[in-house]
Enzyme design. Structure first.
Site, short mmCIF file in Angstrom:
data_model
loop_
_atom_site.label_atom_id
_atom_site.label_comp_id
_atom_site.label_asym_id
_atom_site.label_seq_id
_atom_site.Cartn_x
_atom_site.Cartn_y
_atom_site.Cartn_z
N HIS A 92 -37.16 57.29 27.83
CA HIS A 92 -38.51 56.69 27.77
C HIS A 92 -38.55 55.53 26.78
O HIS A 92 -38.93 54.41 27.12
CB HIS A 92 -39.51 57.79 27.37
CG HIS A 92 -40.91 57.31 27.23
ND1 HIS A 92 -41.85 57.51 28.21
CD2 HIS A 92 -41.54 56.62 26.25
CE1 HIS A 92 -43.00 56.97 27.83
NE2 HIS A 92 -42.84 56.43 26.63
N GLU A 93 -38.12 55.83 25.56
CA GLU A 93 -38.18 54.79 24.53
C GLU A 93 -37.21 53.66 24.84
O GLU A 93 -37.47 52.50 24.51
CB GLU A 93 -37.90 55.39 23.14
CG GLU A 93 -38.92 56.44 22.70
CD GLU A 93 -40.37 55.96 22.76
OE1 GLU A 93 -40.61 54.74 22.64
OE2 GLU A 93 -41.26 56.81 22.96
N HIS A 125 -38.97 51.26 27.06
CA HIS A 125 -39.77 50.33 26.25
C HIS A 125 -38.86 49.27 25.63
O HIS A 125 -39.20 48.09 25.58
CB HIS A 125 -40.47 51.07 25.11
CG HIS A 125 -41.68 51.85 25.51
ND1 HIS A 125 -42.71 51.31 26.24
CD2 HIS A 125 -42.06 53.12 25.23
CE1 HIS A 125 -43.66 52.22 26.41
NE2 HIS A 125 -43.28 53.34 25.80
N HIS A 142 -38.01 46.60 27.92
CA HIS A 142 -39.17 45.73 28.14
C HIS A 142 -39.21 44.65 27.06
O HIS A 142 -39.59 43.51 27.31
CB HIS A 142 -40.44 46.60 28.10
CG HIS A 142 -41.65 46.00 28.72
ND1 HIS A 142 -42.91 46.54 28.53
CD2 HIS A 142 -41.83 44.92 29.51
CE1 HIS A 142 -43.79 45.82 29.19
NE2 HIS A 142 -43.17 44.83 29.80
ZN LIG Z 1 -44.21 55.19 25.65
#
Ligand SMILES: [Zn+2]
Length: 687
Positions: free
Chosen positions: A475-476, A479, A482
């Site tokens: 998940h991180e 990010h 991104h």
């Molecule tokens: Zn998040």
């Protein structure tokens, strides 16, 4: 040591000549921050004054581009400071944070409420169609105008003064709220002594608990703490119902209880100030103000999605509770299922149904292999590769750095990973940027950080992750991509600076690749034997994916609905937030054996700053997007379909805030998202 250094001797103000211009964490001391903030704020004030006093008529370059260039030193100092405040804090850093948080808010308000500056932005905005701006420049002008309007630019002087005071006070309250929660977490240690206390706990937990005991001054014993990496496995595995209850009660009492760290008054004041701010800005409630600048647009749209999910999730959770009660009875237990029982019996049932024991998964999920897996998915989707380097000063001894290279072999980012829990780190996991990508005056490469709170392995043993923790890592890292793949001209549009209900799309979507059989076959190997995870186990994991989703969805949506309802109150006055929470949960029929994922007094998303206030729903909103987005790969029959991956990069991971979120999504998917995929993903679709 002389703490009153001259500016030239302050490493925060000197040029940063480490690779990538990374902050010189090895030389930075807390005492360097106050003078550095003073200097950085003075520099930005001067830059803004120069824009305002420019006698030439406003142009994009002398106003918007100049705003984009301003505050470079402040961004640099702030990024280093807030990284330390989150991941390597101390009493001294906390003291500085309490002063600097309101000061930064004051300065930002002063800038956004400057009439002469706003007049220049507004003049450009009025004339925008004739300015011949490219798409990104037009979007940057638009976003600056939104920032000014949402801060209260154009209002009368009295309202602006009040807004500034509110902003400053909210910043202080947010900082104290988080510090109170951390203080309660640090104050709690359940000392475990002897086999009775350790009943049911897996080896990996015991090893971490032994380390924690050393850190807390109980060498030779074991300590359970309230960090999520200790709390969740303890609740899953401890066979001691009395100890589970003790830990559960301490966990939900963080920030409550009427003591020195009680957050009740802080919450009450926060909610009242937010509502007042919204009224001053012409919105009926803080939720309306908040949602106006999101993909959802209105609280009603967000609530509609939550309610659509709530009913089937609750029904499913009640069926799950019945099954858990049967497990208790089958074991001869004569008690009603309580919140401190759920995870424990769910774990037993998961094992019975799917023969999956979370503690048997860990040996196949060593941290190193999961980092390699996350890197490999980035290589296959986006052609990005990572090479470790040890010449970058990292913010703590545990942290590590990698250079990220793009498909053409050129560096695109510096990536820093700081994976282990420690007392100086706020619990949880997050991504932040020490520097954002931009190319306003030549290409600036991003420096992106992932912070986790995993328990380190015992002596001589590697860190082994639970499946949930491996998800957190992916998940991180989503990010982080991104931020790292960002390819925009203007800092304001960079990386993760997007609508908060869109920002979880890249992170949650990335999690889908973790449990794909292709990923597990290659990377989930036993840390001792090197054997791959057995095929049968991979299959059972797939089958178990929707297990306990009634619980997971219910604990989440309850917290999200509470957050939204609380911020829909137009005039909260002296509201009792805890009581409001109890009433809200009762009204939606919260099952008694499920605790909301974050109860108000420690709901840091909502009260440690404005980040997710009236915004916790955004994880669900983004999940509706990620479920729908991943189905595109499934429809294509290829998890790494090159054409889809290319569109995903172009419209999502590299695009920052260059488009409205709905346009970005349509660019990738070719149509609007449908929430049906979310219900299918969680196994909640009506059959
Ligand atoms: Zn998040």
């Amino acid at each position: 040591m002389n703490d009153r250094l001259r500016p030239a001797e302050n490493p925060l103000l000197a040029p940063w000549d480490a690779p990538f211009g990374a902050p010189p964490f090895d030389c930075i001391r807390p005492t360097h921050f106050p003078p550095a903030f003073d200097a950085a704020l003075a520099e930005r004030r001067a830059e803004i004054a120069a824009i305002v006093s420019n006698s030439a008529a406003p142009t994009f370059d002398n106003t918007i581009a100049a705003l984009e260039r301003s505050g470079a030193l402040l961004k640099r100092v702030s990024a280093a400071f807030f990284h330390l405040a989150g991941a390597a804090t101390s009493d001294e850093i906390e003291r500085i944070e309490r002063d600097i948080a309101p000061a930064l808010s004051r300065e930002r308000n002063a800038m956004l409420l400057d009439d002469a500056l706003f007049a220049r932005v507004e003049a450009l905005h009025q004339a925008r169609d004739g300015l011949d701006l490219d798409v990104e420049a037009a979007r940057t002008l638009e976003r600056w105008r939104v920032a000014f309007a949402r801060a209260g630019a154009g209002l009368d002087a009295e309202k602006k003064t009040r807004l500034a005071a509110i902003g400053e006070r909210l910043a202080s309250l947010g900082a104290i709220f988080g510090q109170n929660v951390l203080a309660d977490e640090k104050a709690f240690a359940l000392v475990l002594d002897g086999p009775d206390d350790l009943a049911g706990l897996p080896e990996s937990f015991v090893a971490a608990a032994a380390q924690a005991a050393v850190a807390r001054g109980f060498p030779g014993k074991y300590v359970a703490t309230l960090s999520r990496s200790s709390y969740e496995p303890f609740m899953q595995f401890s066979a001691r119902r009395d100890l589970r209850e003790k830990v559960f009660r301490a966990f939900v009492a963080r920030g409550a209880g009427g003591g020195a760290h009680d957050n009740s008054a802080i919450m009450r004041e926060t909610v009242a100030l937010r509502a007042e701010r919204a009224r001053l800005l012409g919105y009926p409630s803080f939720a309306h103000f908040r949602l106006a600048d999101t993909m959802a647009k209105t609280p009603e749209a967000a609530i509609a999605l939550m309610r659509r999910v709530w009913a089937p999730a609750r029904a499913q959770a009640l069926r799950e509770a019945e099954a858990l009660q049967q497990t208790i009875a089958a074991e001869g237990g004569n008690f009603a299922l309580e919140a401190w029982d759920w995870r424990y019996y769910a774990e037993k049932r998961r094992k019975a149904l799917y023969d999956i024991d979370q503690s048997e998964l860990r040996p196949y999920l060593p941290l190193e292999a999961m980092i390699a897996a996350a890197f490999d998915v980035a290589r296959r989707l986006f052609g990005v590769s990572f090479v470790a380097r040890d010449d970058v000063p990292t913010p703590s001894a545990d942290a590590r750095a990698w250079t990220a290279f793009g498909p053409d072999g050129a560096p695109i980012a510096l990536f820093v990973g700081d994976y282990f829990a420690r007392d100086s780190k706020h619990s949880g996991a997050w991504m932040s940027a020490l520097r954002d990508q931009q190319k306003l005056d030549g290409r600036v490469l991003p420096i992106v950080v992932n912070v986790m709170s995993f328990a380190p392995g015992g002596a001589g043993e590697p860190c082994l992750l639970s499946l949930d923790e491996a998800h957190t890592l992916f998940h991180e890292f989503g990010h982080a991509l991104h931020g790292m793949l960002s390819d925009v001209a203007y800092p304001l549009l960079s990386g993760t600076n997007v609508a908060h209900d869109f920002v979880e799309l890249p992170s949650q979507l990335y999690e889908h690749w973790l449990e794909r059989p292709e990923t597990l076959r290659r990377f989930a190997r036993h840390y001792r034997t090197g054997e791959p995870m057995p095929e049968a186990l991979i299959e059972r994991l797939g089958a178990a994916r929707r297990f306990n989703q009634g619980f997971a969805t219910t604990e989440f949506v309850a917290a999200a609905l509470f957050d939204m309802e609380l911020h829909l109150v137009a005039d909260p006055g002296a509201i009792d937030v805890a009581e409001f929470e109890t009433r809200t949960l009762a009204a939606i029929g919260m099952p008694s054996a499920i605790a909301t994922r974050h109860s108000a007094p420690h709901f840091q998303h909502v009260f440690s700053g404005d980040g997710y206030a009236a915004g916790y729903y955004s994880y669900l909103w983004s999940e509706a997007l990620d479920a729908d987005a991943f189905e595109a790969f499934e429809e294509a029959g290829d998890d790494f379909d090159p054409a889809l991956a290319e569109r995903l990069k172009r419209f999502v991971y590299a695009a920052g805030n260059t488009r409205e979120p709905e346009a970005a999504y349509r660019g990738f998917r070719g149509r609007d998202p449908s929430p049906d995929a979310l219900l299918r993903k969680r196994g909640l679709a009506q059959c």
